[in-house]
Design a protein around this motif. Structure first.
Motif, mmCIF file in Angstrom:
data_model
loop_
_atom_site.group_PDB
_atom_site.id
_atom_site.type_symbol
_atom_site.label_atom_id
_atom_site.label_comp_id
_atom_site.label_asym_id
_atom_site.label_seq_id
_atom_site.Cartn_x
_atom_site.Cartn_y
_atom_site.Cartn_z
ATOM 1 N N ARG A 186 0.819 -1.203 0.000
ATOM 2 C CA ARG A 186 0.000 0.000 0.000
ATOM 3 C C ARG A 186 0.859 1.261 0.000
ATOM 4 O O ARG A 186 2.001 1.255 0.425
ATOM 5 C CB ARG A 186 -0.927 0.008 1.228
ATOM 6 N N GLU A 187 0.276 2.348 -0.489
ATOM 7 C CA GLU A 187 0.958 3.640 -0.450
ATOM 8 C C GLU A 187 1.159 4.071 1.002
ATOM 9 O O GLU A 187 0.244 3.970 1.827
ATOM 10 C CB GLU A 187 0.138 4.693 -1.192
ATOM 11 N N GLN A 188 2.360 4.539 1.307
ATOM 12 C CA GLN A 188 2.692 5.023 2.636
ATOM 13 C C GLN A 188 3.414 6.360 2.507
ATOM 14 O O GLN A 188 3.944 6.691 1.439
ATOM 15 C CB GLN A 188 3.584 4.019 3.381
ATOM 16 N N PRO A 189 3.446 7.166 3.580
ATOM 17 C CA PRO A 189 4.105 8.474 3.485
ATOM 18 C C PRO A 189 5.584 8.389 3.120
ATOM 19 O O PRO A 189 6.120 9.308 2.509
ATOM 20 C CB PRO A 189 3.917 9.059 4.894
ATOM 21 N N THR A 190 6.260 7.296 3.505
ATOM 22 C CA THR A 190 7.692 7.170 3.232
ATOM 23 C C THR A 190 8.014 5.755 2.784
ATOM 24 O O THR A 190 7.299 4.803 3.138
ATOM 25 C CB THR A 190 8.526 7.483 4.498
ATOM 26 N N PRO A 191 9.103 5.573 2.009
ATOM 27 C CA PRO A 191 9.547 4.219 1.655
ATOM 28 C C PRO A 191 9.848 3.371 2.890
ATOM 29 O O PRO A 191 9.649 2.154 2.869
ATOM 30 C CB PRO A 191 10.806 4.473 0.825
ATOM 31 N N HIS A 192 10.327 4.014 3.969
ATOM 32 C CA HIS A 192 10.623 3.259 5.194
ATOM 33 C C HIS A 192 9.375 2.554 5.717
ATOM 34 O O HIS A 192 9.422 1.376 6.099
ATOM 35 C CB HIS A 192 11.182 4.208 6.256
ATOM 36 N N LEU A 193 8.249 3.260 5.728
ATOM 37 C CA LEU A 193 7.019 2.644 6.215
ATOM 38 C C LEU A 193 6.553 1.525 5.292
ATOM 39 O O LEU A 193 6.012 0.512 5.751
ATOM 40 C CB LEU A 193 5.923 3.696 6.352
ATOM 41 N N GLN A 194 6.759 1.695 3.977
ATOM 42 C CA GLN A 194 6.407 0.616 3.050
ATOM 43 C C GLN A 194 7.234 -0.632 3.318
ATOM 44 O O GLN A 194 6.711 -1.747 3.355
ATOM 45 C CB GLN A 194 6.617 1.070 1.605
ATOM 46 N N MET A 195 8.539 -0.439 3.517
ATOM 47 C CA MET A 195 9.397 -1.593 3.773
ATOM 48 C C MET A 195 9.095 -2.209 5.134
ATOM 49 O O MET A 195 9.158 -3.430 5.302
ATOM 50 C CB MET A 195 10.876 -1.180 3.694
ATOM 51 N N LEU A 196 8.728 -1.385 6.109
ATOM 52 C CA LEU A 196 8.352 -1.909 7.420
ATOM 53 C C LEU A 196 7.113 -2.788 7.298
ATOM 54 O O LEU A 196 7.062 -3.890 7.852
ATOM 55 C CB LEU A 196 8.087 -0.749 8.384
ATOM 56 N N GLU A 197 6.118 -2.320 6.565
ATOM 57 C CA GLU A 197 4.906 -3.112 6.385
ATOM 58 C C GLU A 197 5.216 -4.431 5.687
ATOM 59 O O GLU A 197 4.687 -5.483 6.043
ATOM 60 C CB GLU A 197 3.883 -2.324 5.567
ATOM 61 N N LEU A 198 6.094 -4.382 4.679
ATOM 62 C CA LEU A 198 6.429 -5.588 3.929
ATOM 63 C C LEU A 198 7.172 -6.593 4.808
ATOM 64 O O LEU A 198 6.889 -7.799 4.778
ATOM 65 C CB LEU A 198 7.276 -5.219 2.710
ATOM 66 N N VAL A 199 8.125 -6.123 5.592
ATOM 67 C CA VAL A 199 8.883 -7.012 6.472
ATOM 68 C C VAL A 199 7.960 -7.626 7.516
ATOM 69 O O VAL A 199 8.037 -8.829 7.810
ATOM 70 C CB VAL A 199 10.044 -6.253 7.143
#
Length: 263
Positions: A52-65
């Protein structure tokens, strides 16, 4: 610190190290590459992974992990394979591969009679239909869940989550107003894990609102404006579960709390 606390800290540190490695990879600075990474993981796991779209790439990678960790031992392995395919031989693939190998080596085997994950759903009275619906979806997926109502005016029923429970906070303007300036049930969880890397809390938006304070930096699951099937899929994806059907006799389903009746 007891054994469970030490294990939670190790899990926290492992997830943090993987997220940092992914964010440092130049190839993953591109949003299309991040979407491809999620697709490759989904291909290996045999189920779609929605980034999903997130405010930052860090949050996207956190969700994926976090998703990969919830998928069991195959999730981190799929992540390692996907990074290797996407980057080829390189420092990120090497770092993630090493971290996954360490995790696999140190992970204790699950007991044969392991009980399903437990969840505590925190909500306010106005969102009781959502709480009933969420608990039922978790139970239908083979998980155990209970809910605790937050009172307005500072009181509440129940207490914080138990040691083996993950907390789902149903966010709405009424909920945020009820906890403003107070210590909500999830405060102790965020105090010990302010960045949410230990995955002890799952914020779920059920009415449009803007989370403030510690919740504003966490990845939220947004169920607003969705039909029932899509909302169910998004909720179960967030907790790392899939609809498997109930083993007990089915009870009447609580109505989906959407006035438009979307399914």
């Amino acid at each position: 610190m007891d054994r469970d606390g030490l294990r939670a800290r190790r899990d926290h540190e492992w997830q943090q190290a993987v997220v940092h490695a992914l964010c440092d990879a130049p190839v993953l600075h591109d949003r299309n590459a991040r979407a491809m990474l999620a697709e490759l993981i989904g291909d290996e796991l045999g189920r779609p992974v929605v980034l999903r779209e997130q405010p930052t790439p860090h949050l996207q990678m956190l969700e994926l992990v976090r998703f990969c960790v919830r998928a069991g031992h195959t999730g981190p392995i799929a992540l390692s394979h996907a990074v290797s395919l996407l980057e080829g031989p390189g420092p990120t693939a090497e770092t993630v591969g090493r971290l996954v190998r360490e995790l696999v080596r140190t992970a204790a085997p699950a007991p044969a009679a392991c009980l399903p994950a437990r969840f505590l759903v925190s909500y306010v009275a106005a969102d009781r239909p959502w709480a009933d619906w969420v608990v039922r979806q978790l139970e239908d997926a083979g998980l155990r869940a209970r809910h605790v109502r937050r009172r307005t005016g500072g009181g509440r029923h129940g207490g914080p989550p138990e040691a083996d429970e993950r907390l789902i906070a149903l966010l709405s303007p009424a909920y945020l107003a009820a906890v403003h300036g107070l210590a909500p049930p999830w405060w102790a969880v965020l105090r010990d894990d302010p960045r949410g890397l230990a995955d002890g809390i799952v914020p779920v938006v059920v009415t449009p609102c803007r989370p403030e304070g510690p919740l504003s930096s966490m990845s939220c699951v947004d169920l607003t404006g969705l039909g029932e099937d899509e909302a169910r899929s998004r909720l179960l994806h967030a907790v790392g579960a899939a609809p498997t059907g109930r083993t007990a006799p089915a009870a009447p389903q609580p109505p989906f709390p959407d006035p438009a009746g979307r399914r």
